[in-house]
Design an enzyme around this catalytic site. Structure first.
Site, mmCIF file in Angstrom:
data_model
loop_
_atom_site.group_PDB
_atom_site.id
_atom_site.type_symbol
_atom_site.label_atom_id
_atom_site.label_comp_id
_atom_site.label_asym_id
_atom_site.label_seq_id
_atom_site.Cartn_x
_atom_site.Cartn_y
_atom_site.Cartn_z
ATOM 1 N N ASN A 42 0.845 -1.200 0.000
ATOM 2 C CA ASN A 42 0.000 0.000 0.000
ATOM 3 C C ASN A 42 0.876 1.244 0.000
ATOM 4 O O ASN A 42 1.958 1.268 0.616
ATOM 5 C CB ASN A 42 -0.976 -0.002 1.177
ATOM 6 C CG ASN A 42 -0.316 -0.110 2.541
ATOM 7 O OD1 ASN A 42 0.724 -0.741 2.693
ATOM 8 N ND2 ASN A 42 -0.910 0.515 3.531
ATOM 9 N N ILE A 43 0.421 2.257 -0.715
ATOM 10 C CA ILE A 43 1.176 3.511 -0.851
ATOM 11 C C ILE A 43 0.213 4.651 -0.536
ATOM 12 O O ILE A 43 -0.731 4.909 -1.294
ATOM 13 C CB ILE A 43 1.755 3.654 -2.280
ATOM 14 C CG1 ILE A 43 2.629 2.443 -2.630
ATOM 15 C CG2 ILE A 43 2.558 4.961 -2.401
ATOM 16 C CD1 ILE A 43 3.026 2.347 -4.101
ATOM 17 N N GLU A 44 0.425 5.274 0.617
ATOM 18 C CA GLU A 44 -0.513 6.312 1.076
ATOM 19 C C GLU A 44 -0.095 7.695 0.585
ATOM 20 O O GLU A 44 0.981 7.878 0.005
ATOM 21 C CB GLU A 44 -0.609 6.255 2.604
ATOM 22 C CG GLU A 44 -1.155 4.911 3.062
ATOM 23 C CD GLU A 44 -1.424 4.812 4.555
ATOM 24 O OE1 GLU A 44 -0.937 5.676 5.326
ATOM 25 O OE2 GLU A 44 -2.139 3.862 4.936
ATOM 26 N N CYS A 53 -4.029 0.572 -2.601
ATOM 27 C CA CYS A 53 -3.865 -0.639 -1.789
ATOM 28 C C CYS A 53 -2.778 -1.547 -2.385
ATOM 29 O O CYS A 53 -2.453 -1.466 -3.575
ATOM 30 C CB CYS A 53 -5.162 -1.430 -1.746
ATOM 31 S SG CYS A 53 -6.510 -0.620 -0.891
ATOM 32 N N GLU A 55 -2.976 -4.674 -3.096
ATOM 33 C CA GLU A 55 -3.477 -5.568 -4.149
ATOM 34 C C GLU A 55 -3.438 -4.878 -5.506
ATOM 35 O O GLU A 55 -3.020 -5.459 -6.515
ATOM 36 C CB GLU A 55 -4.929 -5.980 -3.857
ATOM 37 C CG GLU A 55 -5.111 -6.763 -2.573
ATOM 38 C CD GLU A 55 -5.406 -5.878 -1.369
ATOM 39 O OE1 GLU A 55 -4.792 -4.793 -1.239
ATOM 40 O OE2 GLU A 55 -6.243 -6.277 -0.554
ATOM 41 N N CYS A 90 -10.359 -4.584 -0.139
ATOM 42 C CA CYS A 90 -11.441 -3.588 -0.127
ATOM 43 C C CYS A 90 -12.277 -3.722 -1.411
ATOM 44 O O CYS A 90 -11.902 -4.425 -2.364
ATOM 45 C CB CYS A 90 -10.864 -2.182 -0.001
ATOM 46 S SG CYS A 90 -10.193 -1.530 -1.547
ATOM 47 N N CYS A 93 -10.504 -2.837 -4.753
ATOM 48 C CA CYS A 93 -9.585 -3.890 -5.216
ATOM 49 C C CYS A 93 -10.353 -5.082 -5.760
ATOM 50 O O CYS A 93 -9.953 -5.699 -6.751
ATOM 51 C CB CYS A 93 -8.657 -4.321 -4.081
ATOM 52 S SG CYS A 93 -7.439 -3.058 -3.666
HETATM 53 N N1 THU Z 1 -5.262 -1.413 2.470
HETATM 54 C C1 THU Z 1 -4.675 -2.262 1.561
HETATM 55 O O1 THU Z 1 -3.559 -2.028 1.097
HETATM 56 N N2 THU Z 1 -5.352 -3.372 1.204
HETATM 57 C C2 THU Z 1 -6.539 -3.760 1.730
HETATM 58 O O2 THU Z 1 -7.034 -4.807 1.373
HETATM 59 C C3 THU Z 1 -7.221 -2.909 2.695
HETATM 60 C C4 THU Z 1 -6.573 -1.621 3.006
HETATM 61 C C5 THU Z 1 -4.501 -0.236 2.911
HETATM 62 C C6 THU Z 1 -4.986 1.095 2.432
HETATM 63 C C7 THU Z 1 -4.460 2.012 3.516
HETATM 64 O O3 THU Z 1 -3.127 2.379 3.197
HETATM 65 C C8 THU Z 1 -4.441 1.169 4.758
HETATM 66 O O4 THU Z 1 -4.529 -0.179 4.314
HETATM 67 C C9 THU Z 1 -5.558 1.461 5.742
HETATM 68 O O5 THU Z 1 -6.788 1.413 5.121
#
Ligand code: THU
Length: 134
Positions: A42-44, A53, A55, A90, A93
């Site tokens: 995941n890259i915020e 996310c 995935e 989510c 995804c």
């Molecule tokens: N996130 C994912 O990378 N994959 C998921 O299946 C659910 C959520 C990440 C997004 C965000 O950076 C962090 O988790 C919190 O929601």
């Protein structure tokens, strides 16, 4: 590549997570039908909405390199990198998976260090909206 190995690869991919806002480190490992594995994290973003996310990172990496046929994906995640509960993909995804994968596509969700749950895409996204609807 076994399911266990794919889960281990997803756990390793958590290390690359860029998640200064949620502290949730998520990793994914996507197995193509040709036998290659693409990882993602995941890259915020400070603006939150552009966050991607793990995935989708893995899927987009694969598609951008010409791979569009996938057999399964493993996902592992946890607050501060500790896997204590499942990080189930989510809705966004799931929709991206449905663009490229059939209903039997396997989704392995790591729930503890050595345990994972197995779903199919049909389990997580029944009645998907697809190109057949357009
Ligand atoms: N996130 C994912 O990378 N994959 C998921 O299946 C659910 C959520 C990440 C997004 C965000 O950076 C962090 O988790 C919190 O929601």
């Amino acid at each position: 590549m076994t399911e266990k190995e794919l889960c281990a690869t997803a756990k390793k991919a958590m290390q690359m997570s860029y998640s200064p806002y949620s502290s949730c480190k998520v990793g994914a490992a996507l197995l193509t039908k040709s036998g290659r594995v693409y990882t993602g994290c995941n890259i915020e973003n400070a603006s939150f909405t552009p966050t991607v996310c793990a995935e989708r990172t893995a899927i987009f990496k694969a598609v951008s390199e010409g791979e569009k046929e996938f057999s399964m994906i493993a996902v592992a995640g946890g607050k501060d990198g500790k896997i204590e509960s499942p990080f189930v993909p989510c809705g966004v995804c799931r929709q991206v998976m449905s663009e490229f994968c059939t209903s039997g596509f396997k989704i392995l969700v790591v729930k503890k260090e050595e345990e994972y749950d197995t779903y199919t895409l049909a389990d997580l996204l029944p009645s998907a909206f697809t190109s057949n609807n357009i």
